[in-house]
Design a protein around this motif. Structure first.
Motif, short mmCIF file in Angstrom:
data_model
loop_
_atom_site.label_atom_id
_atom_site.label_comp_id
_atom_site.label_asym_id
_atom_site.label_seq_id
_atom_site.Cartn_x
_atom_site.Cartn_y
_atom_site.Cartn_z
N THR A 45 0.81 -1.22 0.00
CA THR A 45 0.00 0.00 0.00
C THR A 45 0.84 1.27 0.00
O THR A 45 0.31 2.36 -0.03
CB THR A 45 -0.91 0.05 1.23
OG1 THR A 45 -0.09 0.20 2.41
CG2 THR A 45 -1.74 -1.20 1.36
N ALA A 59 -7.99 2.02 -10.61
CA ALA A 59 -6.74 2.76 -10.72
C ALA A 59 -6.71 3.58 -12.00
O ALA A 59 -6.22 4.71 -12.03
CB ALA A 59 -5.55 1.80 -10.67
N LEU A 81 -7.63 5.48 -5.99
CA LEU A 81 -6.63 4.61 -5.37
C LEU A 81 -7.02 4.31 -3.92
O LEU A 81 -6.32 4.65 -2.98
CB LEU A 81 -5.24 5.25 -5.42
CG LEU A 81 -4.40 4.92 -6.67
CD1 LEU A 81 -5.12 5.32 -7.93
CD2 LEU A 81 -3.05 5.61 -6.60
N THR A 97 -6.97 -1.11 -4.63
CA THR A 97 -6.32 -0.30 -5.67
C THR A 97 -5.13 0.46 -5.12
O THR A 97 -4.31 0.97 -5.89
CB THR A 97 -7.34 0.67 -6.29
OG1 THR A 97 -8.54 -0.05 -6.60
CG2 THR A 97 -6.82 1.30 -7.55
N LYS A 98 -5.00 0.55 -3.80
CA LYS A 98 -3.92 1.32 -3.20
C LYS A 98 -2.55 0.82 -3.63
O LYS A 98 -1.55 1.56 -3.57
CB LYS A 98 -4.05 1.23 -1.68
CG LYS A 98 -3.20 2.21 -0.89
CD LYS A 98 -3.72 3.62 -1.03
CE LYS A 98 -2.97 4.57 -0.11
NZ LYS A 98 -3.27 4.34 1.30
N ALA A 124 -1.43 0.58 -6.39
CA ALA A 124 -0.95 1.35 -7.54
C ALA A 124 0.08 2.40 -7.14
O ALA A 124 0.87 2.86 -7.98
CB ALA A 124 -2.12 2.02 -8.26
N VAL A 125 0.10 2.80 -5.85
CA VAL A 125 1.07 3.81 -5.43
C VAL A 125 2.49 3.27 -5.49
O VAL A 125 3.45 4.06 -5.46
CB VAL A 125 0.76 4.33 -4.00
CG1 VAL A 125 -0.66 4.85 -3.91
CG2 VAL A 125 1.02 3.27 -2.94
N GLN A 180 -5.60 12.04 -10.47
CA GLN A 180 -4.47 11.96 -9.56
C GLN A 180 -3.57 13.20 -9.65
O GLN A 180 -3.02 13.67 -8.66
CB GLN A 180 -3.66 10.70 -9.86
CG GLN A 180 -4.36 9.41 -9.47
CD GLN A 180 -4.31 9.19 -7.97
OE1 GLN A 180 -3.24 9.09 -7.39
NE2 GLN A 180 -5.46 9.11 -7.34
N ASP A 183 -0.69 8.00 -7.08
CA ASP A 183 0.13 7.41 -8.14
C ASP A 183 1.38 8.25 -8.31
O ASP A 183 1.29 9.47 -8.49
CB ASP A 183 -0.67 7.38 -9.44
CG ASP A 183 0.19 7.00 -10.62
OD1 ASP A 183 0.42 5.81 -10.82
OD2 ASP A 183 0.64 7.92 -11.35
#
Length: 381
Positions: A19, A146, A151, A155-156, A158-159, A170, A193
Motif C-alpha cells: 500500500t 486505478a 486509489l 487499488t492502493k 498502484a502507489v 491523480q 500514483d
C-alpha cells in the motif's frame, strides 16, 4: 501486483498486496484437505501471474504507446486490456489437454486465467472455484479503479507502481496537496500514483520554486538545484534535467512521463533511444581517452542508461523532484531579504530566534511558490 500464498497448516489461500505504508493480507478461501501442496502452489502462482498481467495493462496503457496501428505496441496493449471481460469464462471453462495437445492463448492475461482454471479443475472444489472467481473479479476491478484515478482499497497498490501515463484525477489531487504544503506532504508519496504526483506536484511546483529562487538569486532557473548542491548534498541531476526539459518547452506531463517511459522500457529490456545512447558512448569514449593505459580504472567508469532507478522509476523521480524543491528553498534562503532583516547578528541568536527565523523564511518561500505556481498553472496540463 497482488501476491498469493498457501498456508499449509491452516489450508488457506491468502492474498497480499502493498500500500505504500506496508502490506495488507486477506484470506481468499479455505483449501480442500486432500490435494498435495504442488497443485495448490500451481493455483497461487497462476493467480499471481494473472495479477501481474492485469496490472501491466495499467502501467503500460495503450494511451502511452506511439501508435495504435494494427499489430503495433499500442494495438497489442489495447487488445490485452479488452481481455478483462473474458477472464471469468477462461477460469470457469479453461483449455484442457486433449489428444496429447492443448490450446495456449497468446494473451498473458487469458493464459493465466486458463492456468487458474486448470488448477481448479484438478482440485474439483466448487466453493473454492466460486471464491477464486470472486477474487479475480476484485483484482480486475482494482485495476479498473486505478485507471479512473481512484486509489482506495485494493487499488492502493498502484502507489507502488510506475505508470507511463498519468491520471488527470491523480494529477489534480497531487496539485491540491502541494498547494497545502509546497515541500511535499507525506500523503503525496503514500496515497497517490507516483507518476501523477511527479507531474502535478513535483515538476510543476519545482518549476515554480526554481522561478522564485531565480528571482532572488539571479541564477537561471535550470541551474538552481545544482547551485543548491553547493550548500547541501542533493540528487541534483534529475531535477536539473526536468527543469531543462521544461525550459525547452516540454510540459511537466511530457517531461515526467517521458522519463518514466524511458526507464520502464529499459526495465523491459528495450533500447528506447539508440541515438541518445550513441551520444553517451561518444562521451564515454572521450572520457576513456583522457586516461593513459597506466591510469585507467575502468571499474570506476560506468554508463547510466537511465537517470532513474529502473526498479522504481516514478517514485525515484518523485523523491528527487521533491528534494529539488527543498534545494530551491536552501538557495533562496541564502539570498532572500528576510535573512537580513534582523538587527541582531545571526551568530548571536538563541535557538528560539534561529527557529523563528527558519520558520518565517520557510513560510515566505512557500507563499512565493504558491503565487508562482498559480501564475503558471497553464503549464500543469
Amino acid at each position: 501486483m497482488t501476491r498469493y500464498s498457501i498456508d499449509p497448516d491452516r489450508r488457506e489461500l491468502i492474498a497480499t498486496w502493498g500500500t505504500g505504508a506496508g502490506d495488507l493480507a486477506t484470506r481468499v478461501a479455505p483449501l480442500p484437505t486432500g490435494p498435495g501442496i504442488a497443485v495448490l502452489l500451481d493455483l497461487a502462482r497462476a493467480l499471481a501471474q494473472l495479477s501481474e498481467a492485469a496490472w501491466l495493462t495499467y502501467t503500460h496503457p495503450a494511451s502511452a504507446a506511439a501508435s495504435m496501428e494494427p499489430n503495433s505496441e499500442g494495438w497489442r496493449r489495447e487488445e490485452e486490456r479488452k481481455h478483462f471481460a473474458e477472464v471469468a469464462d477462461a477460469i470457469a471453462k479453461p483449455n484442457l489437454p486433449s489428444g496429447g495437445s492443448m490450446v495456449v492463448s497468446y494473451s498473458p492475461l487469458i493464459e493465466s486465467a486458463n492456468r487458474i482454471g486448470r488448477a481448479l479443475h484438478e482440485l474439483d472444489d466448487s466453493a473454492l472455484t466460486e471464491a477464486v472467481l470472486a477474487e479475480t473479479a476484485t483484482e480486475l476491478t482494482a485495476v479498473e479503479n486505478a485507471e479512473l484515478g481512484d486509489l482506495t482499497g485494493r487499488t492502493k497498490q498502484a502507489v507502488l507502481l510506475s505508470r507511463e501515463d498519468a491520471s488527470p484525477v491523480q494529477v489534480a489531487a497531487a496539485d491540491r496537496l502541494l498547494k497545502q504544503d509546497p515541500f511535499g506532504p507525506a500523503a503525496l508519496c503514500s496515497d497517490l500514483d507516483p507518476t501523477a504526483a511527479a507531474v502535478a506536484a513535483a515538476a510543476h511546483w519545482l518549476a515554480a520554486a526554481a522561478d522564485v529562487t531565480a528571482d532572488a538569486s539571479g541564477h537561471a532557473p535550470v541551474h538552481i538545484v545544482r547551485e543548491a548542491d553547493n550548500i547541501e548534498a542533493l540528487p541534483h541531476e534529475t531535477p536539473t534535467l526536468v527543469l531543462g526539459l521544461i525550459e525547452d518547452g516540454a510540459t511537466p506531463y511530457e517531461a515526467v512521463t517521458g522519463l518514466v517511459r524511458h526507464a520502464l522500457h529499459i526495465t523491459d529490456g528495450l533500447l528506447p533511444d539508440p541515438d541518445a545512447l550513441r551520444e553517451q558512448l561518444d562521451d564515454l569514449e572521450e572520457t576513456l581517452a583522457e586516461y593513459s593505459d597506466d591510469e585507467a580504472d575502468l571499474d570506476n567508469i560506468t554508463l547510466r542508461l537511465t537517470p532513474l532507478d529502473p526498479k522504481r522509476p516514478a517514485r525515484d523521480l518523485l523523491e528527487d523532484l521533491l528534494t529539488g524543491i527543498h534545494g530551491c528553498r536552501l538557495l533562496h534562503s541564502e539570498y532572500d531579504d528576510l535573512d537580513h532583516e534582523d538587527d541582531t547578528n545571526a551568530e548571536d541568536w538563541t535557538d528560539e530566534q534561529a527557529e523563528q527565523h527558519q520558520r518565517r523564511s520557510r513560510e515566505r518561500f512557500a507563499r512565493l511558490v504558491r503565487e508562482a505556481a498559480a501564475a503558471h498553472r497553464d503549464r500543469l496540463i
